[in-house]
Design a protein around this motif. Sequence first.
Motif, PDB file in Angstrom:
ATOM      1  N   VAL A  84       1.199  -2.949   2.153  1.00  9.26           N
ATOM      2  CA  VAL A  84      -0.107  -2.354   2.466  1.00  9.26           C
ATOM      3  C   VAL A  84      -1.229  -3.292   2.040  1.00  9.26           C
ATOM      4  O   VAL A  84      -2.216  -3.474   2.769  1.00  9.26           O
ATOM      5  N   ALA A  85      -1.094  -3.891   0.855  1.00  5.68           N
ATOM      6  CA  ALA A  85      -2.122  -4.811   0.365  1.00  5.68           C
ATOM      7  C   ALA A  85      -2.292  -5.990   1.314  1.00  5.68           C
ATOM      8  O   ALA A  85      -3.425  -6.406   1.628  1.00  5.68           O
ATOM      9  N   ILE A  86      -1.184  -6.551   1.818  1.00  4.75           N
ATOM     10  CA  ILE A  86      -1.266  -7.677   2.759  1.00  4.75           C
ATOM     11  C   ILE A  86      -1.942  -7.237   4.049  1.00  4.75           C
ATOM     12  O   ILE A  86      -2.791  -7.959   4.608  1.00  4.75           O
ATOM     13  N   ALA A  87      -1.586  -6.050   4.553  1.00  6.20           N
ATOM     14  CA  ALA A  87      -2.179  -5.560   5.799  1.00  6.20           C
ATOM     15  C   ALA A  87      -3.686  -5.369   5.655  1.00  6.20           C
ATOM     16  O   ALA A  87      -4.462  -5.677   6.574  1.00  6.20           O
ATOM     17  N   SER A 120      -1.338   8.980   3.632  1.00  5.13           N
ATOM     18  CA  SER A 120      -1.652   9.027   2.190  1.00  5.13           C
ATOM     19  C   SER A 120      -1.157   7.812   1.433  1.00  5.13           C
ATOM     20  O   SER A 120      -1.060   7.841   0.206  1.00  5.13           O
ATOM     21  N   LEU A 121      -0.861   6.732   2.131  1.00  3.62           N
ATOM     22  CA  LEU A 121      -0.480   5.492   1.443  1.00  3.62           C
ATOM     23  C   LEU A 121      -1.642   4.924   0.642  1.00  3.62           C
ATOM     24  O   LEU A 121      -1.424   4.157  -0.304  1.00  3.62           O
ATOM     25  N   ASP A 122      -2.869   5.292   1.027  1.00  4.00           N
ATOM     26  CA  ASP A 122      -4.026   4.797   0.277  1.00  4.00           C
ATOM     27  C   ASP A 122      -4.064   5.338  -1.144  1.00  4.00           C
ATOM     28  O   ASP A 122      -4.749   4.800  -2.009  1.00  4.00           O
ATOM     29  N   GLU A 123      -3.275   6.403  -1.431  1.00  2.00           N
ATOM     30  CA  GLU A 123      -3.260   7.012  -2.760  1.00  2.00           C
ATOM     31  C   GLU A 123      -2.266   6.333  -3.713  1.00  2.00           C
ATOM     32  O   GLU A 123      -2.284   6.603  -4.915  1.00  2.00           O
ATOM     33  N   LEU A 124      -1.386   5.480  -3.199  1.00  2.66           N
ATOM     34  CA  LEU A 124      -0.330   4.918  -4.043  1.00  2.66           C
ATOM     35  C   LEU A 124      -0.837   4.178  -5.281  1.00  2.66           C
ATOM     36  O   LEU A 124      -0.199   4.260  -6.338  1.00  2.66           O
ATOM     37  N   PRO A 125      -1.954   3.438  -5.218  1.00  2.00           N
ATOM     38  CA  PRO A 125      -2.420   2.770  -6.448  1.00  2.00           C
ATOM     39  C   PRO A 125      -2.740   3.722  -7.589  1.00  2.00           C
ATOM     40  O   PRO A 125      -2.842   3.292  -8.739  1.00  2.00           O
ATOM     41  N   GLN A 134     -13.152   4.498  -7.533  1.00  2.00           N
ATOM     42  CA  GLN A 134     -14.087   5.600  -7.329  1.00  2.00           C
ATOM     43  C   GLN A 134     -14.121   6.505  -8.559  1.00  2.00           C
ATOM     44  O   GLN A 134     -13.072   6.849  -9.126  1.00  2.00           O
ATOM     45  N   LYS A 135     -15.323   6.892  -8.976  1.00  2.00           N
ATOM     46  CA  LYS A 135     -15.479   7.825 -10.090  1.00  2.00           C
ATOM     47  C   LYS A 135     -15.168   9.242  -9.609  1.00  2.00           C
ATOM     48  O   LYS A 135     -15.640   9.671  -8.560  1.00  2.00           O
ATOM     49  N   ARG A 136     -14.378   9.942 -10.402  1.00  2.00           N
ATOM     50  CA  ARG A 136     -14.036  11.322 -10.078  1.00  2.00           C
ATOM     51  C   ARG A 136     -13.990  12.142 -11.360  1.00  2.00           C
ATOM     52  O   ARG A 136     -13.987  11.615 -12.461  1.00  2.00           O
ATOM     53  N   PHE A 143      -7.905   4.497  -8.710  1.00  2.00           N
ATOM     54  CA  PHE A 143      -7.640   3.380  -7.816  1.00  2.00           C
ATOM     55  C   PHE A 143      -7.117   3.911  -6.471  1.00  2.00           C
ATOM     56  O   PHE A 143      -6.305   4.839  -6.428  1.00  2.00           O
ATOM     57  N   LYS A 144      -7.586   3.288  -5.387  1.00  2.00           N
ATOM     58  CA  LYS A 144      -7.062   3.577  -4.057  1.00  2.00           C
ATOM     59  C   LYS A 144      -7.002   2.263  -3.287  1.00  2.00           C
ATOM     60  O   LYS A 144      -7.697   1.298  -3.631  1.00  2.00           O
ATOM     61  N   PHE A 145      -6.180   2.235  -2.257  1.00  2.00           N
ATOM     62  CA  PHE A 145      -6.274   1.117  -1.330  1.00  2.00           C
ATOM     63  C   PHE A 145      -7.534   1.292  -0.488  1.00  2.00           C
ATOM     64  O   PHE A 145      -7.842   2.403  -0.046  1.00  2.00           O
ATOM     65  N   ARG A 146      -8.255   0.223  -0.287  1.00  4.57           N
ATOM     66  CA  ARG A 146      -9.499   0.298   0.493  1.00  4.57           C
ATOM     67  C   ARG A 146      -9.166   0.625   1.950  1.00  4.57           C
ATOM     68  O   ARG A 146      -8.359  -0.051   2.579  1.00  4.57           O
ATOM     69  N   SER A 147      -9.809   1.681   2.452  1.00  6.29           N
ATOM     70  CA  SER A 147      -9.566   2.107   3.834  1.00  6.29           C
ATOM     71  C   SER A 147     -10.807   1.995   4.713  1.00  6.29           C
ATOM     72  O   SER A 147     -10.732   2.270   5.907  1.00  6.29           O
TER      73      SER A 147
END
Length: 505
Positions: A332-335, A397-402, A348-350, A361-365
């Motif tokens: 995912v990071a390479i893509a 939901s792969l962006d949530e893996l980090p 992102q602050k939550r 942490f999230k993957f940037r989408s």
Amino acid sequence: MAAASTIAVDGRVAPPRPERRAGTPTAEGVVGTPAAKRLSPVVMTGAVRIAEFALSVLSGFVVYEWYLAERGWPDLNYAVGVVALAVATIVVLQGLGAYSIPAFRAFARTGLRLFGGWSLVFLLALAALFLLKAGEQFSRVWLVGWYGLGLVLLIAERLALAFAVTRMTRAGWFDRRTAIVGGGPVAEGMIRALEAQSDTGIRVVGVFDDRGDERSSDVIAGYPKLGTVDDLVDYTRRTQLDLVIFTVPLSAETRLLQMLSKLWVLPIDIRLAANTSKLRLRPRSYSYLGSVPVLDLFDKPMADWDLVVKWLFDRIVGGLLVAALSPVMIAVAIAIKLDSRGPVFFRQKRYGFNNELIEVFKFRSMYVDQCDVTASKLVTKDDPRVTRVGRFIRKTSLDELPQLLNVVLKGDLSLVGPRPHALHAKAANQLYDQVVDGYFARHKVKPGITGWAQINGWRGETDTQEKIQRRVEHDLYYIEHWSVFFDLQILAATPLALFKTENAY
């Protein structure tokens, strides 16, 4: 701290809490004081039981290795005998009152109990061997050697424990920081009753009361009035507080319900003083702080061993998931790097546990120049801010893996729990806490990567008030029914829930 709407215990909605209340100068000074390290007495006593069981078993096997090693390993009779006597030792010492924080500090008194309990177990074992005519199966030298070595190890352990626990007690490790709600003679009587108990671990931090007249003075039984109940909510968000005791009479039902409607969202125990009430219930109806009776109103969702189990579950299972999913995360990071310029991760602050701000942490989408850090605008279908890779990883939901890194390394997320929402997330152009009464009650536990709401279809866009309402309902259900097996059920169902992508953009 963001405003918190509050649920009405009696059907009426209490007014929203202001974002930050200054409180009295005394309260502000207490908030600014660094808190001592904390350790649950329940966990401490349990850990000592485990340690002493291990010492009992270890001493038996050490003597076996020294004297009977030629018999080989394992000799089933000896193994069963060692474990059985070790269990019996813990049971006997429990009956003798050797497992409490005061007992740990009092080495002289507890040492005698330890000697008596350990000796009693061996005398009972010898009696059992005689009655069962099984004495020839066990070496008398081994029994005597085990008795002597085990006693020495346990006495040495208790001596070290007494020294350590005494220092920890003086440093406040076992204190239950307690606030009294209500003033006047009733509050003073409760404080005096608590102070008369030497080993409750209760440490009163101050008094909070909505009344400002002569019925509630500025100092009660030597403790300052730190503010109103609204101040108490903010005070609890900003410092460590374990227990709130209401000294409001049961006859003041309306006043009591109004105050409870503000406090039930907090991750603390809430009790109602019963020592001065004319209502007399059966003894089993009360819980006790020492000998002071109280009625339980609300409990922390997770405490003592629950927190230990949850911590171990997150670290162990989270670490295994990081190892197993690392190839996917690398792909995912390479893509992301090939698809658009900018960093791979998005921070992102939550809101986290007890409304603390955490950084997830999230993957940037999204395109780097259009990232919405505060989530002030919901992502919608065909949103132009989302990259091509971003659409895919958001739907799956792969962006949530980090966020596994938040679980394993930072410890501010759990694998399972209410999903942490961004600071300015909205439903129907209203902040979540303005839509749902008692919204911040979902922060009574640590937030999670996945949760009960997500596997039941309540993920993705929250464009209506009903969607966020249903999310919160599921989150509160999870909090009330938490168990390790419930977490496993949710984790097992999460991959299947990811195929339902109609609400994820």
